[in-house]
Design a protein around this motif. Structure first.
Motif, mmCIF file in Angstrom:
data_model
loop_
_atom_site.group_PDB
_atom_site.id
_atom_site.type_symbol
_atom_site.label_atom_id
_atom_site.label_comp_id
_atom_site.label_asym_id
_atom_site.label_seq_id
_atom_site.Cartn_x
_atom_site.Cartn_y
_atom_site.Cartn_z
ATOM 1 N N VAL A 68 57.707 0.407 45.139
ATOM 2 C CA VAL A 68 56.586 1.161 45.716
ATOM 3 C C VAL A 68 55.280 0.929 44.954
ATOM 4 N N ILE A 69 55.355 0.326 43.769
ATOM 5 C CA ILE A 69 54.170 0.213 42.911
ATOM 6 C C ILE A 69 53.074 -0.643 43.538
ATOM 7 N N ALA A 70 53.393 -1.832 44.023
ATOM 8 C CA ALA A 70 52.368 -2.702 44.611
ATOM 9 C C ALA A 70 51.705 -2.057 45.833
ATOM 10 N N PRO A 71 52.467 -1.486 46.776
ATOM 11 C CA PRO A 71 51.828 -0.797 47.898
ATOM 12 C C PRO A 71 50.951 0.379 47.454
ATOM 13 N N LEU A 72 51.410 1.110 46.440
ATOM 14 C CA LEU A 72 50.620 2.238 45.941
ATOM 15 C C LEU A 72 49.317 1.756 45.320
ATOM 16 N N ARG A 73 49.392 0.686 44.542
ATOM 17 C CA ARG A 73 48.190 0.135 43.922
ATOM 18 C C ARG A 73 47.200 -0.357 44.975
ATOM 19 N N ARG A 74 47.714 -0.963 46.040
ATOM 20 C CA ARG A 74 46.816 -1.415 47.116
ATOM 21 C C ARG A 74 46.087 -0.237 47.739
ATOM 22 N N HIS A 75 46.774 0.876 47.832
ATOM 23 C CA HIS A 75 46.144 2.064 48.417
ATOM 24 C C HIS A 75 45.104 2.679 47.487
ATOM 25 N N THR A 76 45.455 2.807 46.205
ATOM 26 C CA THR A 76 44.556 3.509 45.277
ATOM 27 C C THR A 76 43.416 2.636 44.770
ATOM 28 N N GLN A 77 43.612 1.292 44.823
ATOM 29 C CA GLN A 77 42.567 0.370 44.382
ATOM 30 C C GLN A 77 42.116 0.635 42.939
ATOM 31 N N GLY A 78 43.058 1.044 42.102
ATOM 32 C CA GLY A 78 42.754 1.270 40.694
ATOM 33 C C GLY A 78 42.057 2.584 40.393
ATOM 34 N N ARG A 79 41.873 3.427 41.408
ATOM 35 C CA ARG A 79 41.200 4.715 41.191
ATOM 36 C C ARG A 79 42.095 5.671 40.398
ATOM 37 N N ALA A 80 41.472 6.538 39.645
ATOM 38 C CA ALA A 80 42.219 7.563 38.907
ATOM 39 C C ALA A 80 42.532 8.698 39.877
ATOM 40 N N VAL A 81 43.741 8.714 40.399
ATOM 41 C CA VAL A 81 44.123 9.704 41.402
ATOM 42 C C VAL A 81 45.233 10.599 40.869
ATOM 43 N N ARG A 82 45.491 11.667 41.616
ATOM 44 C CA ARG A 82 46.591 12.583 41.288
ATOM 45 C C ARG A 82 47.699 12.392 42.312
ATOM 46 N N LEU A 83 48.936 12.245 41.810
ATOM 47 C CA LEU A 83 50.090 12.036 42.683
ATOM 48 C C LEU A 83 51.120 13.122 42.434
ATOM 49 N N LEU A 84 51.673 13.653 43.506
ATOM 50 C CA LEU A 84 52.736 14.647 43.424
ATOM 51 C C LEU A 84 54.021 14.039 43.972
ATOM 52 N N ASP A 105 47.661 10.218 37.534
ATOM 53 C CA ASP A 105 48.212 11.434 36.942
ATOM 54 C C ASP A 105 49.353 11.910 37.835
ATOM 55 N N VAL A 106 50.572 11.941 37.299
ATOM 56 C CA VAL A 106 51.773 12.184 38.097
ATOM 57 C C VAL A 106 52.396 13.537 37.754
ATOM 58 N N SER A 107 52.626 14.331 38.786
ATOM 59 C CA SER A 107 53.373 15.576 38.627
ATOM 60 C C SER A 107 54.649 15.484 39.449
ATOM 61 N N CYS A 108 55.783 15.751 38.806
ATOM 62 C CA CYS A 108 57.088 15.721 39.474
ATOM 63 C C CYS A 108 57.543 17.155 39.676
ATOM 64 N N TYR A 149 46.287 17.069 45.494
ATOM 65 C CA TYR A 149 46.792 15.721 45.179
ATOM 66 C C TYR A 149 46.297 14.707 46.208
ATOM 67 N N ASP A 150 45.960 13.529 45.704
ATOM 68 C CA ASP A 150 45.487 12.447 46.569
ATOM 69 C C ASP A 150 46.641 11.777 47.300
ATOM 70 N N VAL A 151 47.803 11.718 46.646
ATOM 71 C CA VAL A 151 49.010 11.141 47.236
ATOM 72 C C VAL A 151 50.165 12.109 46.984
ATOM 73 N N VAL A 152 50.873 12.456 48.036
ATOM 74 C CA VAL A 152 52.091 13.257 47.895
ATOM 75 C C VAL A 152 53.240 12.370 48.350
ATOM 76 N N CYS A 153 54.173 12.098 47.441
ATOM 77 C CA CYS A 153 55.254 11.159 47.755
ATOM 78 C C CYS A 153 56.614 11.826 47.647
ATOM 79 N N ALA A 154 57.596 11.181 48.245
ATOM 80 C CA ALA A 154 58.974 11.658 48.153
ATOM 81 C C ALA A 154 59.912 10.491 48.387
ATOM 82 N N ARG A 155 61.048 10.559 47.737
ATOM 83 C CA ARG A 155 62.093 9.536 47.873
ATOM 84 C C ARG A 155 63.390 10.238 48.233
ATOM 85 N N ALA A 156 63.865 9.969 49.452
ATOM 86 C CA ALA A 156 65.131 10.562 49.915
ATOM 87 C C ALA A 156 65.144 12.081 49.735
#
Length: 222
Positions: A68-84, A105-108, A149-156
């Motif tokens: 997921v890292i490469a797709p996430l980087r393409r989305h954020t474009q190196g910006r300092a974002v918050r991810l949940l 900045d990642v919060s789990c 949060y700029d990105v809210v993600c989930a896996r399974a």
């Protein structure tokens, strides 16, 4: 974990990162392997994952999350974002994101206290100032309280409908959802509420994993 086992895992991890077109530093590779060791150690007591074998953990957890890292980087474009990372469990993919993307900045968040405590322990052990473990229900998180949060993600984690419904209030204006799924979830997409829109479904190829994987990118319409 013996030196020989770690060396084998390092080789497989580096090969997997190369296949995913990721340029990871030696320090990041070490942190990922240290995380794997912590996951294996704590799993004996906390039952963080059903996967026990280190080589299988590497493929099913680390490489799956690294995809997921490469797709996430393409989305954020190196910006300092918050991810949940919602329903993070043992920190997947959140810990991997925190290691590979120090600008994020990642919060789990997890409802199980011992899982949130494990993520906090990982943050301390690996000196990841951008990683946080939250013991709460995602429904209690509000954008106006903590900035959102700029990105809210989930896996399974849950169905797409439940995922967006439960985490909607935590999303900043202009934010997106990133859902890691197996096969293309046609039925789940059809069941989404009218205020949530899928704007891209991105297939993933996980090295060493013979299973379909994809990212479903979503955004709110209101």
């Amino acid at each position: 974990m013996s030196a020989a086992v770690r060396a084998g895992l390092r080789e497989a991890l580096q090969a997997g990162a190369t296949a995913l077109q990721l340029e990871l530093s030696a320090a990041q590779i070490d942190q990922l392997l240290d995380y794997l060791e912590l996951l294996q150690k704590w799993n004996k007591v906390y039952n963080l994952t059903a996967v026990r074998d280190p080589a299988e953990m590497l493929t099913h957890h680390l490489l799956d999350s690294l995809a997921v890292i490469a797709p996430l980087r393409r989305h954020t474009q190196g910006r300092a974002v918050r991810l949940l990372d919602v329903g993070s469990g043992g920190g997947l993919p959140g810990v991997v994101v925190a290691i590979c993307c120090p600008e994020i900045d990642v919060s789990c968040v997890d409802t199980v206290a011992k899982k949130a405590a494990f993520v906090q322990q990982v943050a301390v052990s690996l000196r990841l100032a951008n990683l946080h473990g939250l013991h709460t229900r995602v429904e209690t998180l509000r954008a106006e309280q903590g900035g959102g949060y700029d990105v809210v993600c989930a896996r399974a984690f849950a169905s797409l409908a439940d995922f967006v419904q439960w985490s909607r209030a935590a999303l900043r204006p202009g934010g997106v959802w990133l859902a890691m799924k197996g096969k293309h979830p046609t039925d789940e997409i059809a069941a989404l509420p009218p205020w949530a829109e899928v704007f891209h479904v991105e297939p993933l190829q996980v090295p060493g994993l013979r299973a379909e994987r994809c990212i479903v990118w979503l955004r709110p319409l209101t």
